[in-house]
Design a protein around this motif. Structure first.
Motif, PDB file in Angstrom:
ATOM      1  N   PRO A  38       0.927  -1.311   0.263  1.00  0.00           N
ATOM      2  CA  PRO A  38      -0.112   0.126  -0.111  1.00  0.00           C
ATOM      3  C   PRO A  38       0.812   1.327   0.229  1.00  0.00           C
ATOM      4  O   PRO A  38       0.301   2.200  -0.237  1.00  0.00           O
ATOM      5  CB  PRO A  38      -0.663  -0.095   1.310  1.00  0.00           C
ATOM      6  N   GLU A  39       2.202   1.054  -0.031  1.00  0.00           N
ATOM      7  CA  GLU A  39       2.962   2.278   0.207  1.00  0.00           C
ATOM      8  C   GLU A  39       2.829   2.996  -1.369  1.00  0.00           C
ATOM      9  O   GLU A  39       3.382   4.375  -1.309  1.00  0.00           O
ATOM     10  CB  GLU A  39       4.395   2.192   0.650  1.00  0.00           C
ATOM     11  N   ILE A  40       2.980   2.248  -2.336  1.00  0.00           N
ATOM     12  CA  ILE A  40       2.764   2.851  -3.762  1.00  0.00           C
ATOM     13  C   ILE A  40       1.489   3.657  -3.917  1.00  0.00           C
ATOM     14  O   ILE A  40       0.354   3.086  -3.557  1.00  0.00           O
ATOM     15  CB  ILE A  40       2.811   1.687  -4.899  1.00  0.00           C
ATOM     16  N   GLY A  41       1.335   4.730  -4.337  1.00  0.00           N
ATOM     17  CA  GLY A  41       0.253   5.462  -4.415  1.00  0.00           C
ATOM     18  C   GLY A  41       0.252   6.556  -5.725  1.00  0.00           C
ATOM     19  O   GLY A  41       1.351   6.689  -6.402  1.00  0.00           O
ATOM     20  N   ILE A  42      -0.771   7.151  -5.805  1.00  0.00           N
ATOM     21  CA  ILE A  42      -0.786   8.230  -7.047  1.00  0.00           C
ATOM     22  C   ILE A  42      -0.541   9.631  -6.356  1.00  0.00           C
ATOM     23  O   ILE A  42      -1.099   9.702  -5.580  1.00  0.00           O
ATOM     24  CB  ILE A  42      -2.127   7.905  -7.684  1.00  0.00           C
ATOM     25  N   TYR A  54      -8.505  18.744  -0.706  1.00  0.00           N
ATOM     26  CA  TYR A  54      -9.037  18.018  -1.910  1.00  0.00           C
ATOM     27  C   TYR A  54      -7.588  17.600  -2.452  1.00  0.00           C
ATOM     28  O   TYR A  54      -7.051  18.350  -2.704  1.00  0.00           O
ATOM     29  CB  TYR A  54      -9.863  18.570  -2.801  1.00  0.00           C
ATOM     30  N   GLY A  55      -7.676  16.228  -3.017  1.00  0.00           N
ATOM     31  CA  GLY A  55      -6.415  15.800  -3.896  1.00  0.00           C
ATOM     32  C   GLY A  55      -7.056  16.072  -5.444  1.00  0.00           C
ATOM     33  O   GLY A  55      -7.961  15.210  -5.788  1.00  0.00           O
ATOM     34  N   ILE A  56      -6.136  16.318  -6.598  1.00  0.00           N
ATOM     35  CA  ILE A  56      -6.305  16.309  -7.758  1.00  0.00           C
ATOM     36  C   ILE A  56      -5.375  15.447  -8.252  1.00  0.00           C
ATOM     37  O   ILE A  56      -4.239  15.887  -8.029  1.00  0.00           O
ATOM     38  CB  ILE A  56      -6.421  17.676  -8.332  1.00  0.00           C
ATOM     39  N   PRO A  57      -5.715  14.365  -9.160  1.00  0.00           N
ATOM     40  CA  PRO A  57      -4.620  13.716  -9.414  1.00  0.00           C
ATOM     41  C   PRO A  57      -3.329  14.520 -10.271  1.00  0.00           C
ATOM     42  O   PRO A  57      -3.780  15.412 -11.404  1.00  0.00           O
ATOM     43  CB  PRO A  57      -5.221  12.859 -10.420  1.00  0.00           C
ATOM     44  N   LEU A  58      -2.174  14.542  -9.949  1.00  0.00           N
ATOM     45  CA  LEU A  58      -1.270  15.386 -10.384  1.00  0.00           C
ATOM     46  C   LEU A  58      -1.026  14.950 -12.029  1.00  0.00           C
ATOM     47  O   LEU A  58      -0.775  16.128 -12.650  1.00  0.00           O
ATOM     48  CB  LEU A  58       0.052  14.970  -9.618  1.00  0.00           C
ATOM     49  N   ALA A  59      -1.182  13.961 -12.268  1.00  0.00           N
ATOM     50  CA  ALA A  59      -1.251  13.577 -13.970  1.00  0.00           C
ATOM     51  C   ALA A  59      -1.983  14.489 -14.745  1.00  0.00           C
ATOM     52  O   ALA A  59      -2.011  14.748 -15.693  1.00  0.00           O
ATOM     53  CB  ALA A  59      -1.446  12.446 -14.307  1.00  0.00           C
ATOM     54  N   ALA A 138       1.137  15.168  -2.276  1.00  0.00           N
ATOM     55  CA  ALA A 138       0.839  14.051  -1.735  1.00  0.00           C
ATOM     56  C   ALA A 138       0.646  12.796  -2.260  1.00  0.00           C
ATOM     57  O   ALA A 138      -0.203  12.855  -3.267  1.00  0.00           O
ATOM     58  CB  ALA A 138       0.234  14.207  -0.428  1.00  0.00           C
ATOM     59  N   ALA A 139       1.034  11.605  -1.975  1.00  0.00           N
ATOM     60  CA  ALA A 139       0.571  10.261  -2.682  1.00  0.00           C
ATOM     61  C   ALA A 139      -0.569   9.716  -1.862  1.00  0.00           C
ATOM     62  O   ALA A 139      -0.554   9.787  -0.449  1.00  0.00           O
ATOM     63  CB  ALA A 139       1.670   9.367  -2.472  1.00  0.00           C
ATOM     64  N   VAL A 178      -9.575  14.646   0.664  1.00  0.00           N
ATOM     65  CA  VAL A 178     -10.490  13.789  -0.261  1.00  0.00           C
ATOM     66  C   VAL A 178      -9.944  13.867  -1.658  1.00  0.00           C
ATOM     67  O   VAL A 178      -9.575  14.800  -2.391  1.00  0.00           O
ATOM     68  CB  VAL A 178     -11.803  14.599  -0.273  1.00  0.00           C
ATOM     69  N   VAL A 179     -10.072  12.591  -2.386  1.00  0.00           N
ATOM     70  CA  VAL A 179      -9.447  12.323  -3.818  1.00  0.00           C
ATOM     71  C   VAL A 179     -10.599  12.788  -4.741  1.00  0.00           C
ATOM     72  O   VAL A 179     -11.867  12.042  -4.468  1.00  0.00           O
ATOM     73  CB  VAL A 179      -9.017  11.199  -4.034  1.00  0.00           C
ATOM     74  N   VAL A 180     -10.365  13.897  -5.533  1.00  0.00           N
ATOM     75  CA  VAL A 180     -11.397  14.156  -6.416  1.00  0.00           C
ATOM     76  C   VAL A 180     -11.490  13.363  -7.720  1.00  0.00           C
ATOM     77  O   VAL A 180     -10.520  13.059  -8.102  1.00  0.00           O
ATOM     78  CB  VAL A 180     -11.213  15.784  -6.736  1.00  0.00           C
TER      79      VAL A 180
END
Length: 191
Positions: A38-42, A54-59, A138-139, A178-180
């Motif tokens: 679980p250490e691998i993240g986006i 809120y987290g927006i995918p960096l990609a 942050a991942a 919260v991941v958007v």
């Protein structure tokens, strides 16, 4: 029999040294991915809207800019704050808090604090998200198998535009957020 080939199974082609190496490499890759667990993240761009994060995918992020005045569009959906000109193209500015049905921060006067998070192409329109401030990167774990149902929030946008929650980590100093789910959010906000 040649040393580079093992005995073929009934009806199968003989395995070559290349096949064996490919199988070994795939096995090692699976083992290292399982060990990482679980250490691998986006990576996500963590933004604040009021007291919430809120987290927006960096990609999906092309650039971050200081907030600038927008030209309002009469008759637009409430989440669309207006339009700006950016590098020779027209970009729609969506208020992230407003799009999520969350309370907005009180205005900071005419100076208009905050940031614009310009999203990468691939969207039907050029879009930027207006946030109070960008906190960092942050991942977070990838999307969960459980997910959030599309019709979980039929009257508003809140929960239906989120794809998960990344709890704080004291070990690496990561805040909770919260991941958007950008495609779902934009599909529901933009016509």
């Amino acid at each position: 029999m040649d040393a580079r080939q093992s005995a073929p199974k009934h009806g199968a082609r003989p395995r070559t040294e290349r096949d064996i190496r490919a199988e070994r490499a795939a096995s090692l890759a699976r083992r290292s991915a399982a060990a990482a667990g679980p250490e691998i993240g986006i990576d996500h761009l963590v933004c604040a809207c009021g007291s919430e994060r809120y987290g927006i995918p960096l990609a999906a992020v092309a650039q971050v800019l200081p907030m600038r005045p927008c030209t309002p569009m009469p008759g637009a959906v409430p989440a669309l704050l207006g339009l700006i000109a950016l590098s020779g193209r027209i970009v729609g500015v969506v208020g992230l808090a407003r799009a999520l049905g969350r309370p907005e921060a009180p205005p900071e006067g005419e100076s208009g604090g905050g940031h614009l998070v310009v999203l990468r192409g691939g969207q039907p329109q050029s879009v930027a998200l207006a946030v109070d401030r960008v906190l960092g990167i942050a991942a977070a774990p990838g999307p969960s198998a459980a997910g959030i149902a599309e019709d979980a929030d039929p009257a508003g946008l809140g929960n239906a535009a989120a794809s998960g929650y990344a709890p704080a980590s004291a070990r690496d100093g990561r805040p909770d957020f919260v991941v958007v789910d950008l495609p779902r959010l934009l599909r529901r906000v933009l016509p």
